[in-house]
Design a protein around this motif. Structure first.
Motif, PDB file in Angstrom:
ATOM      1  N   ASP A 294       4.641   4.749   4.765  1.00  0.00           N
ATOM      2  CA  ASP A 294       5.607   4.077   5.617  1.00  0.00           C
ATOM      3  C   ASP A 294       6.618   3.230   4.853  1.00  0.00           C
ATOM      4  OD1 ASP A 294       2.943   3.110   5.375  1.00  0.00           O
ATOM      5  OD2 ASP A 294       3.389   1.425   6.674  1.00  0.00           O
TER       6      ASP A 294
ATOM      7  N   SER B 177      -0.409   6.923   2.994  1.00  0.00           N
ATOM      8  CA  SER B 177       0.294   5.737   3.514  1.00  0.00           C
ATOM      9  C   SER B 177       1.692   5.701   2.913  1.00  0.00           C
ATOM     10  CB  SER B 177      -0.467   4.465   3.140  1.00  0.00           C
ATOM     11  OG  SER B 177      -1.763   4.476   3.690  1.00  0.00           O
TER      12      SER B 177
ATOM     13  N   ARG C 244      -3.570   2.810   8.952  1.00  0.00           N
ATOM     14  CA  ARG C 244      -4.061   2.152   7.744  1.00  0.00           C
ATOM     15  C   ARG C 244      -4.493   0.711   7.980  1.00  0.00           C
ATOM     16  NH1 ARG C 244      -0.609  -1.116   4.621  1.00  0.00           N
ATOM     17  NH2 ARG C 244       1.526  -1.336   5.379  1.00  0.00           N
TER      18      ARG C 244
ATOM     19  N   GLU D 188       0.851  -1.198   0.000  1.00  0.00           N
ATOM     20  CA  GLU D 188       0.000   0.000   0.000  1.00  0.00           C
ATOM     21  C   GLU D 188       0.885   1.246   0.000  1.00  0.00           C
ATOM     22  OE1 GLU D 188      -3.676   2.126   2.450  1.00  0.00           O
ATOM     23  OE2 GLU D 188      -2.940   0.151   3.078  1.00  0.00           O
TER      24      GLU D 188
END
Length: 318
Positions: free
Chosen positions: A183, A181, A313, A176
């Motif tokens: 990360d 998002s 998320r 993702e």
């Protein structure tokens, strides 16, 4: 012909945007099979070659739907297929099984449902009960036998990516990645680039949040399982979506196009997957620029700073 990108260093060339087919079978509310097949046909006509599915999307239905849409056109498509998630008769997710013999059994059934002799890229996430080397090795056996052409992996950390790549060259990671998002930027993406592994990015619209979606109510798992769609988190994320829409409008594009373009602009080794379920949404997504100027990217990032996103998320207990 739609623009191409290489999937991994020395890997296959596929369309620079892929079509994620999951929502055509379940999870995002009401299903329209006719519209889904029409969307896949329109994608093929537009030059899209990368299609993402999973054997647990609709518990096999998504593979059969894709097979129906690709009838007579299989060689035009690069099928990226996930496996491993286990579900009960009521649809509940009950675990992961990526044992070597399960890899081969799952593939056998998928080939039947897809009505094909091979899968272009076969991938799974981490089974905590099985060393990743055993799982990837089993997929590698299927490569040697001609049933799989490329090996992928999904939603794992940098250490696991390195271990998997030693067991068999990994062509692509699915993860993702969106304005909301980010990360994977801190450890995972650098490792992929070091090893020459491509990335197919899902959730590029923040599961719809970046376009102002609140979910569709009954049958929409976003409203039940994801904290970003709940309470004050949702209200905060709606504010971010409004800011993105304003920044996008200045560039003459929609919020969805800005979100897709931002992901595509992060590097030629990243391929956004758009989860369009109608031709209208598909055409909107495919019109997104594949590279935005640095100043525009900065303005978009200012509109949706990751630290301002409401909620994590990941799924919440239910």
């Amino acid at each position: 012909m739609f623009a191409k990108r290489m999937l991994g260093k020395g890997g296959p060339q596929v369309s620079a945007i892929g079509l994620g087919c999951m929502g055509m079978s379940e999870f995002y509310g009401q299903i329209d099979r006719g519209a889904a097949i029409g969307t896949i046909h329109a994608a093929l006509e537009a030059g899209i070659t990368l299609f993402d599915t999973g054997d647990f999307y609709g518990m096999g239905d998504n593979e059969m739907l894709l097979a129906e849409a690709l009838d007579g056109k299989r060689e035009q498509a690069f099928i990226q297929l996930k496996f491993g998630a286990q579900r009960g008769p009521d649809g509940t997710f009950i675990g992961v099984d990526a044992r070597p013999h399960s890899v081969k059994t799952a593939l056998a059934y998928s080939l039947r449902r897809l009505k094909t002799d091979y899968v272009d890229l076969y991938q799974t996430g981490l089974d905590p009960q099985v060393p990743v080397e055993e799982t990837i090795g089993a997929i590698g056996d299927m490569v040697q036998q001609g049933y799989v052409r490329h090996v992928g992996i999904t939603n794992v950390d940098a250490v696991t990516i390195r271990r998997a790549h030693k067991a068999h060259p990994i062509t692509a990671l699915q993860f993702e990645y969106s304005l909301m998002s980010r990360d994977m930027e801190h450890g995972i993406l650098p490792v992929c680039r070091e090893l020459g592994i491509g990335v197919t990015a899902y959730g590029v619209l923040g599961r719809g949040l970046l376009t102002g979606s609140k979910g569709s109510g009954d049958g929409d798992f976003r409203n039940i399982l994801f904290p970003r769609f709940q309470g004050e988190n949702l209200a905060q994320n709606e504010r971010l979506a409004a800011a993105l829409a304003k920044a996008a409008d200045k560039q003459g594009i929609t919020a969805a196009q800005a979100a897709i373009a931002w992901v595509a602009s992060q590097g030629p080794d990243i391929i956004p997957l758009i989860g369009a379920r109608t031709v209208e949404r598909l055409n909107e997504g495919l019109a997104a620029p594949l590279q935005l100027p640095k100043a525009v990217l900065a303005e978009i990032e200012t509109a949706v700073p990751p630290e301002a996103v409401g909620g994590g998320r990941f799924m919440v207990p239910h």
